[in-house]
Write a protein that holds these residues in place. Structure first.
Motif, PDB file in Angstrom:
ATOM      1  N   ALA A  57      -4.609   6.481   7.529  1.00  0.00           N
ATOM      2  CA  ALA A  57      -4.564   5.035   7.999  1.00  0.00           C
ATOM      3  C   ALA A  57      -3.989   4.206   6.985  1.00  0.00           C
ATOM      4  N   ILE A  58      -4.396   4.302   5.677  1.00  0.00           N
ATOM      5  CA  ILE A  58      -3.673   3.826   4.593  1.00  0.00           C
ATOM      6  C   ILE A  58      -2.259   3.787   4.569  1.00  0.00           C
ATOM      7  N   GLY A  59      -1.797   5.227   4.375  1.00  0.00           N
ATOM      8  CA  GLY A  59      -0.383   5.441   4.325  1.00  0.00           C
ATOM      9  C   GLY A  59       0.520   4.971   5.324  1.00  0.00           C
ATOM     10  N   ALA A  60      -0.097   4.631   6.741  1.00  0.00           N
ATOM     11  CA  ALA A  60       0.819   4.023   7.859  1.00  0.00           C
ATOM     12  C   ALA A  60       0.564   2.678   7.644  1.00  0.00           C
ATOM     13  N   ALA A  61      -0.347   1.925   7.104  1.00  0.00           N
ATOM     14  CA  ALA A  61      -0.569   0.635   6.690  1.00  0.00           C
ATOM     15  C   ALA A  61       0.670  -0.194   5.795  1.00  0.00           C
ATOM     16  N   VAL A  62       0.519   0.853   4.559  1.00  0.00           N
ATOM     17  CA  VAL A  62       1.421   0.310   3.552  1.00  0.00           C
ATOM     18  C   VAL A  62       3.042   0.637   3.739  1.00  0.00           C
ATOM     19  N   ALA A  63       3.296   1.439   4.819  1.00  0.00           N
ATOM     20  CA  ALA A  63       4.738   2.037   4.803  1.00  0.00           C
ATOM     21  C   ALA A  63       5.538   0.919   4.994  1.00  0.00           C
ATOM     22  N   GLY A  64       6.790   0.880   3.875  1.00  0.00           N
ATOM     23  CA  GLY A  64       7.628  -0.195   3.988  1.00  0.00           C
ATOM     24  C   GLY A  64       7.170  -1.326   3.315  1.00  0.00           C
ATOM     25  N   ARG A  65       5.853  -1.558   2.906  1.00  0.00           N
ATOM     26  CA  ARG A  65       5.485  -2.919   2.111  1.00  0.00           C
ATOM     27  C   ARG A  65       5.420  -2.728   0.816  1.00  0.00           C
ATOM     28  N   SER A  66       5.517  -3.988   0.253  1.00  0.00           N
ATOM     29  CA  SER A  66       5.320  -3.870  -1.290  1.00  0.00           C
ATOM     30  C   SER A  66       4.574  -5.219  -1.513  1.00  0.00           C
ATOM     31  N   GLY A  67       4.254  -5.038  -3.252  1.00  0.00           N
ATOM     32  CA  GLY A  67       3.472  -6.249  -3.464  1.00  0.00           C
ATOM     33  C   GLY A  67       2.353  -6.659  -2.916  1.00  0.00           C
ATOM     34  N   LYS A  68       2.057  -8.032  -2.581  1.00  0.00           N
ATOM     35  CA  LYS A  68       0.786  -8.627  -1.812  1.00  0.00           C
ATOM     36  C   LYS A  68       0.690  -7.944  -0.526  1.00  0.00           C
ATOM     37  N   ASP A  69       1.908  -7.762   0.342  1.00  0.00           N
ATOM     38  CA  ASP A  69       1.790  -7.254   1.598  1.00  0.00           C
ATOM     39  C   ASP A  69       1.239  -6.012   1.577  1.00  0.00           C
ATOM     40  N   ALA A  70       1.708  -5.089   0.738  1.00  0.00           N
ATOM     41  CA  ALA A  70       1.274  -3.585   0.426  1.00  0.00           C
ATOM     42  C   ALA A  70      -0.347  -3.753   0.079  1.00  0.00           C
ATOM     43  N   LEU A  71      -0.722  -4.457  -0.754  1.00  0.00           N
ATOM     44  CA  LEU A  71      -2.075  -4.560  -1.278  1.00  0.00           C
ATOM     45  C   LEU A  71      -3.134  -5.043  -0.105  1.00  0.00           C
ATOM     46  N   VAL A  72      -2.697  -6.170   0.586  1.00  0.00           N
ATOM     47  CA  VAL A  72      -3.475  -6.468   1.897  1.00  0.00           C
ATOM     48  C   VAL A  72      -3.500  -5.332   2.797  1.00  0.00           C
ATOM     49  N   ALA A  73      -2.577  -4.700   3.061  1.00  0.00           N
ATOM     50  CA  ALA A  73      -2.338  -3.582   4.149  1.00  0.00           C
ATOM     51  C   ALA A  73      -3.027  -2.437   3.724  1.00  0.00           C
ATOM     52  N   PHE A  74      -3.010  -2.151   2.420  1.00  0.00           N
ATOM     53  CA  PHE A  74      -3.870  -0.866   1.865  1.00  0.00           C
ATOM     54  C   PHE A  74      -5.177  -1.195   1.779  1.00  0.00           C
TER      55      PHE A  74
END
Length: 190
Positions: free
Chosen positions: A68-85
């Motif tokens: 679930a986390i891997g799918a959520a953070v794929a292609g994201r970085s910074g705040k977008d990745a943190l929030v998705a994670f």
């Protein structure tokens, strides 16, 4: 003789369902034997003991959470990745409280030496944190901060401890804003 239809995989899935329904502490060999309509001893051809069952449950849940986390953070970085994670972490814990509790038990390395599930969790966390320019030892420190923050928040939320009228999701979002600011300004704190 092995009871037809019972496999280690089915047993672990039944344990996961029981954990989510009744709580991780209610996962016992006896409770699962009752679910399958067999005697406790019938299950020991599939798992060594209760500890083995609970570790297998933790591996299942950790794998699901990683996916679930891997799918959520794929292609994201910074705040977008943190929030998705963070949102994927929280969503999993709220949807599967018993499975999530299984992931929080202490597991020794020799119990999971032949699996990469826990290594993947570390890689996902560190990969997301590298977007903030962190390297060791800051990666470990920041990863521990995130785990403690997420777990503490979720534990209080699951136990009904947030009684204030402000929506819990709004406080969660604000907490993630604060973590993002902190991570952007993470100094060399060796």
């Amino acid at each position: 003789m092995v009871r037809a239809g019972i496999t280690a995989e089915r047993l672990v899935l039944a344990a996961a369902e029981l954990a989510d329904e009744a709580g991780f502490d209610k996962v016992t060999v006896s409770a699962l034997a009752r679910r399958f309509g067999v005697k406790d001893a019938s299950l020991y051809s599939h798992v060594k003991n209760l500890r083995d069952l609970r570790v297998r449950l933790a591996l299942l849940a950790s794998g699901e959470m990683n996916d679930a986390i891997g799918a959520a953070v794929a292609g994201r970085s910074g705040k977008d990745a943190l929030v998705a994670f963070a949102d994927a972490y929280r969503d999993y814990a709220l949807a599967h409280p018993g499975r999530y509790a299984a992931t929080q038990q202490r597991i020794e390395l020799d119990e999971v030496a032949d699996t990469a599930v826990f290594l993947r969790a570390v890689e996902l966390t560190q990969g997301m944190l590298r977007g903030y320019g962190l390297a060791e030892p800051e990666l470990t420190d920041a990863g521990r901060l995130l785990r403690a923050t997420f777990h503490g928040y979720i534990h209080i939320e699951l136990s009904g401890g947030f009684a204030h009228a402000r929506p819990v999701a709004a406080s969660w979002a604000r907490s993630l804003d604060a973590l993002h600011e902190l991570l952007q300004n993470w100094g060399n704190g060796e």
